[in-house]
Design a protein around this motif. Structure first.
Motif, mmCIF file in Angstrom:
data_model
loop_
_atom_site.group_PDB
_atom_site.id
_atom_site.type_symbol
_atom_site.label_atom_id
_atom_site.label_comp_id
_atom_site.label_asym_id
_atom_site.label_seq_id
_atom_site.Cartn_x
_atom_site.Cartn_y
_atom_site.Cartn_z
ATOM 1 N N UNK B 229 41.331 47.347 58.487
ATOM 2 C CA UNK B 229 41.003 47.747 57.118
ATOM 3 C C UNK B 229 39.495 47.930 57.005
ATOM 4 N N UNK B 230 39.080 49.122 56.540
ATOM 5 C CA UNK B 230 37.650 49.367 56.335
ATOM 6 C C UNK B 230 37.144 48.547 55.157
ATOM 7 N N UNK B 231 35.849 48.255 55.205
ATOM 8 C CA UNK B 231 35.175 47.764 54.010
ATOM 9 C C UNK B 231 34.592 48.955 53.287
ATOM 10 N N UNK B 232 33.725 48.724 52.312
ATOM 11 C CA UNK B 232 33.159 49.845 51.556
ATOM 12 C C UNK B 232 32.273 50.691 52.469
ATOM 13 N N UNK B 233 32.607 51.966 52.581
ATOM 14 C CA UNK B 233 31.838 52.872 53.438
ATOM 15 C C UNK B 233 30.615 53.421 52.717
ATOM 16 N N UNK B 234 30.470 53.080 51.442
ATOM 17 C CA UNK B 234 29.324 53.573 50.673
ATOM 18 C C UNK B 234 28.301 52.463 50.436
ATOM 19 N N UNK B 235 28.440 51.391 51.186
ATOM 20 C CA UNK B 235 27.483 50.281 51.167
ATOM 21 C C UNK B 235 27.388 49.595 49.811
ATOM 22 N N UNK B 236 28.499 49.536 49.098
ATOM 23 C CA UNK B 236 28.495 48.846 47.802
ATOM 24 C C UNK B 236 29.118 47.462 48.002
ATOM 25 N N UNK B 237 28.267 46.474 48.222
ATOM 26 C CA UNK B 237 28.747 45.107 48.425
ATOM 27 C C UNK B 237 29.202 44.571 47.068
ATOM 28 N N UNK B 238 30.469 44.258 46.972
ATOM 29 C CA UNK B 238 31.070 43.984 45.661
ATOM 30 C C UNK B 238 30.307 42.979 44.792
ATOM 31 N N UNK B 239 29.904 41.822 45.329
ATOM 32 C CA UNK B 239 29.216 40.869 44.438
ATOM 33 C C UNK B 239 27.918 41.424 43.836
ATOM 34 N N UNK B 240 27.315 42.415 44.503
ATOM 35 C CA UNK B 240 26.068 42.975 43.979
ATOM 36 C C UNK B 240 26.254 44.324 43.309
ATOM 37 N N UNK B 241 27.491 44.757 43.171
ATOM 38 C CA UNK B 241 27.754 46.081 42.585
ATOM 39 C C UNK B 241 27.729 45.966 41.059
ATOM 40 N N UNK B 242 27.020 46.895 40.427
ATOM 41 C CA UNK B 242 26.920 46.808 38.967
ATOM 42 C C UNK B 242 26.860 48.191 38.340
ATOM 43 N N UNK B 243 27.896 48.949 38.449
ATOM 44 C CA UNK B 243 28.085 50.237 37.779
ATOM 45 C C UNK B 243 29.005 51.072 38.673
ATOM 46 N N UNK B 244 29.353 52.254 38.202
ATOM 47 C CA UNK B 244 30.223 53.132 38.994
ATOM 48 C C UNK B 244 29.429 54.077 39.889
ATOM 49 N N UNK B 245 28.096 53.986 39.878
ATOM 50 C CA UNK B 245 27.297 54.882 40.709
ATOM 51 C C UNK B 245 27.676 54.700 42.174
ATOM 52 N N UNK B 246 27.968 55.796 42.824
ATOM 53 C CA UNK B 246 28.327 55.860 44.256
ATOM 54 C C UNK B 246 29.715 55.296 44.566
ATOM 55 N N UNK B 247 30.479 54.916 43.554
ATOM 56 C CA UNK B 247 31.804 54.343 43.827
ATOM 57 C C UNK B 247 32.855 55.451 43.763
ATOM 58 N N UNK B 248 33.577 55.638 44.867
ATOM 59 C CA UNK B 248 34.612 56.681 44.908
ATOM 60 C C UNK B 248 35.985 56.156 44.473
ATOM 61 N N UNK B 249 36.055 54.905 44.043
ATOM 62 C CA UNK B 249 37.334 54.312 43.647
ATOM 63 C C UNK B 249 38.351 54.388 44.795
ATOM 64 N N UNK B 250 37.851 54.355 46.041
ATOM 65 C CA UNK B 250 38.778 54.495 47.172
ATOM 66 C C UNK B 250 39.635 53.247 47.345
ATOM 67 N N UNK B 251 39.174 52.137 46.786
ATOM 68 C CA UNK B 251 39.875 50.853 46.787
ATOM 69 C C UNK B 251 39.925 50.186 48.161
ATOM 70 N N UNK B 252 39.091 50.644 49.099
ATOM 71 C CA UNK B 252 39.030 49.956 50.391
ATOM 72 C C UNK B 252 38.648 48.489 50.201
ATOM 73 N N UNK B 253 37.743 48.226 49.252
ATOM 74 C CA UNK B 253 37.325 46.842 49.003
ATOM 75 C C UNK B 253 38.490 46.013 48.464
ATOM 76 N N UNK B 254 39.327 46.659 47.654
ATOM 77 C CA UNK B 254 40.491 45.959 47.103
ATOM 78 C C UNK B 254 41.438 45.580 48.232
ATOM 79 N N UNK B 255 41.688 46.555 49.137
ATOM 80 C CA UNK B 255 42.604 46.290 50.244
ATOM 81 C C UNK B 255 42.019 45.268 51.211
ATOM 82 N N UNK B 256 40.668 45.257 51.327
ATOM 83 C CA UNK B 256 40.032 44.400 52.339
ATOM 84 C C UNK B 256 39.873 42.954 51.881
ATOM 85 N N UNK B 257 39.687 42.741 50.587
ATOM 86 C CA UNK B 257 39.352 41.395 50.108
ATOM 87 C C UNK B 257 40.502 40.409 50.402
#
Lengths: 145, 496
Positions: B229-257
């Motif tokens: 399972x990939x992690x976020x390929x756009x370098x958006x580390x979830x705990x430090x993410x604060x907006x939708x900028x650069x988020x493709x809603x691919x949900x890789x982070x959801x599947x990976x967590x």
């Protein structure tokens, strides 16, 4: 052994890359070739002259005249001519109207063009012998009132 | 049972934000990884149909799937999805399906070049697409629309076959950048549910992904274990993410967590810009001139794109042509320069300068302009929404006869004769809806700008806010004027 394995792996990648590039190039070439081919007009036996009044066309009521002749210049009478006006932008409402034969081979239709811009007129012609012919004309730059 | 804390019943109305992934049915569907593949597959089929009909179907735009779906329905539903939910068009992006297939063959090892790790390249591409759209009347050309789609597939394939991670999405894709900026106002965001859980997490799978057991032969290790399972390929580390900028809603982070701690949660859109924190994968908004330029083009480009379809533009173009004796390309280039460079520099520069004088701040004009330019996004979004909704709503049902016709062209006429008289909602109904959208957009821009001023100048909020409020009102007046103009689509403006 490691070096051989690494070289073999690189060769494999190169081969796959070349094969992939070849397939991609073939797809692109065939798309270009088919996309650029000449689209022949099935209604070559019917020549159409057209005119719109007022000219240049404005939004609102306009009259569209169509003359149908054969290649020898003889008027083609007895046809049914349905006309359709479409804007160049998709998603806009087309306008449908029909032509009445006012003289042999001469048809007149009234159309209300709903907005300014580039329009295309489609003629759906059914000849007296039942043959169907489609013709298309551009009506660029229809002006606002 | 000594030592066990007494269990309490959960409060009936617990203060938990809405989480789409916990919603019945839809949440279950989205959590399933194969749902993403299926949706992308469906959109891939639609894209292939658009390409085929664009290349081989009727050349008249209103009769063709490529132009009707691409320029009317795709854009309309995209902006509505962004308004009502989030960046779900990137989630469903068919280019990524093709890219993932290609990555089964190619294993990119290169990283995206450091000088290009910003938004300048996609910004230039976005402007190029807007320019080509007007210059070559792309809306009226199915063949070229099909090639645009093919070009997109090819670009995604080539870039992501050479470079690692989601380089195409983050640093190239102009549609993606449009979606990232627009999603700043979306009501949903992919975000952690409980930050406490993240602070105790040692695996960081949401960013790193996880691999299977390493495959080792009897003699030699055969590289890394496969990625399960990939992690976020756009370098958006979830705990430090604060907006939708650069988020493709691919949900890789959801599947990976591994803690099931990432959701698609409702957020307060007014708090997007609060605090100017350092955001994962982005940094501070106030330090990102490239993002500021991107959203400035997003806002003023919305006006420009709408200006290209109303009657006064042709008089202006004709006047420029007569005055300067130049062709359509340079005339259009001048109009682009006016809208995308001169107008923003003038308005934003004047507002920044005035605010600096009023608040006696010692920062540079650029710093102030960058900080406050984010407040314009709701206005830009509102204009795009009003424009694309117009086409979608007035031509809502036109896809039915076009689809019938496409099937007939393909020799499958089972849906009957095309119902060409089907159109959509009348303009007289749509126009008040557009005006309503613009009123909400102005309110949103005012709230955002005021919240920036409040954070930036707590003691002189109104002095900092006033010049930007004037800019908001000026842009809004321009937008309303555009919406009230009669639509006039021409590809031959200098022939008039």
């Amino acid at each position: 052994m490691e070096a051989q394995r690494s070289q073999g792996g690189r060769c494999g990648v190169v081969r796959r890359t070349r094969a992939f590039a070849l397939v991609f190039a073939l797809i692109l070439t065939s798309l270009f070739a088919v996309g650029c081919q000449d689209k022949t007009d099935p209604g070559k036996a019917v020549l159409v002259q057209h005119e719109i009044q007022p000219s240049p066309a404005h939004v609102g009521h306009s009259t569209f005249h169509v003359t149908l002749t054969d290649p020898a210049g003889t008027p083609i009478s007895g046809a049914h001519v349905n006309m359709e006006a479409d804007m160049s932008h998709p998603g806009m409402a087309p306008v449908f109207f029909s032509g009445k034969e006012s003289a042999p081979g001469s048809f007149t239709g009234a159309v209300d063009l709903s907005m300014p811009g580039d329009w295309t007129i489609l003629l759906h012609i059914t000849l007296a012998n039942g043959a169907k012919v489609e013709k298309q004309f551009d009506l660029p730059g229809v002006l606002a009132n | 049972m000594a030592g066990v804390a007494p269990q309490t019943e959960p409060a009936l109305f617990e203060d938990q934000p809405f989480d789409l992934l916990k919603a019945p049915l839809l949440g279950n569907l989205l959590r399933h990884k194969s749902s993403r593949t299926l949706i992308r597959l469906a959109l891939l089929v639609v894209s292939l149909m658009m390409i085929a009909h664009g290349l081989f179907g009727p050349p008249l735009a209103p009769k063709n799937l490529a132009t009707t779906l691409g320029w009317v329905h795709f854009r309309g539903f995209l902006i509505l999805a962004l308004l009502c939910a989030g960046n779900f068009f990137c989630y469903a992006c068919p280019f990524m399906l093709v890219r993932d297939l290609a990555r089964k063959v190619f294993h990119p090892v290169l990283s995206w070049p450091r000088p290009l790790r910003n938004k300048w390249l996609p910004l230039a591409l976005l402007v190029a697409i807007l320019f080509c759209y007007e210059r070559f009347a792309l809306w009226s050309k199915p063949w070229w629309t099909a090639w645009l789609v093919i070009g997109y597939f090819a670009a995604a394939l080539i870039v992501d076959s050479i470079f690692r991670h989601a380089s195409f999405c983050k640093y190239v894709c102009p549609i993606g950048q449009f979606n990232f900026v627009a999603a700043l106002v979306s009501p949903l965001e992919v975000s952690v549910r409980d930050r406490q859980v993240c602070s105790g997490c040692g695996t960081l799978d949401c960013i790193k992904g996880h691999r299977g057991t390493q495959v080792v032969s009897q003699f030699v290790s055969i590289g890394d274990a496969p990625v399960i399972q990939r992690g976020c390929e756009l370098a958006l580390f979830q705990p430090g993410k604060a907006s939708n900028m650069d988020c493709t809603f691919c949900l890789d982070c959801v599947y990976a967590c591994p803690h099931d701690n990432v959701g698609i949660v409702r957020r307060d859109a007014t708090s997007v810009l609060s605090g100017d924190p350092s955001r994962a994968g982005i940094g501070r908004f106030s330090h990102r001139k490239d993002i500021s330029a991107l959203l400035t083009v997003f806002t003023f480009g919305a006006l420009l794109n709408a200006f290209g379809m109303v009657t006064p533009v042709y008089a202006f173009e004709y006047w420029l042509n007569q005055l300067l004796h130049i062709g359509p390309g340079p005339v259009l280039a001048i109009i682009f320069a006016i809208f995308l460079i001169a107008e923003p520099v003038l308005l934003i520069g004047a507002a920044a300068q005035t605010a600096m004088i009023l608040t006696k701040t010692s920062r540079s004009v650029i710093q102030v302009a960058v900080r406050y330019s984010y407040g314009l996004v709701p206005l830009g979004f509102g204009m795009w929404l009003a424009h694309y909704s117009f086409h979608l709503l007035t031509g809502l049902f036109t896809i039915v006869p076009v689809f019938q016709s496409a099937l007939s062209d393909a020799g499958i006429p089972f849906l009957g004769d095309p119902l060409w008289r089907l159109t959509g909602i009348p303009v007289r109904v749509v126009q008040p809806i557009q005006l309503g959208m613009l009123v909400l957009a102005l309110a949103g821009a005012m709230i955002w700008t005021h919240s920036i001023a409040e954070e930036d100048q707590p003691d002189e909020t109104w002095r900092a806010f006033a010049p930007w409020a004037v800019v908001n009102v000026l842009i809004w007046c321009g937008a309303v004027w555009l919406v009230l103009q009669p639509m006039d689509m021409r590809g031959t403006f200098l022939a008039s």
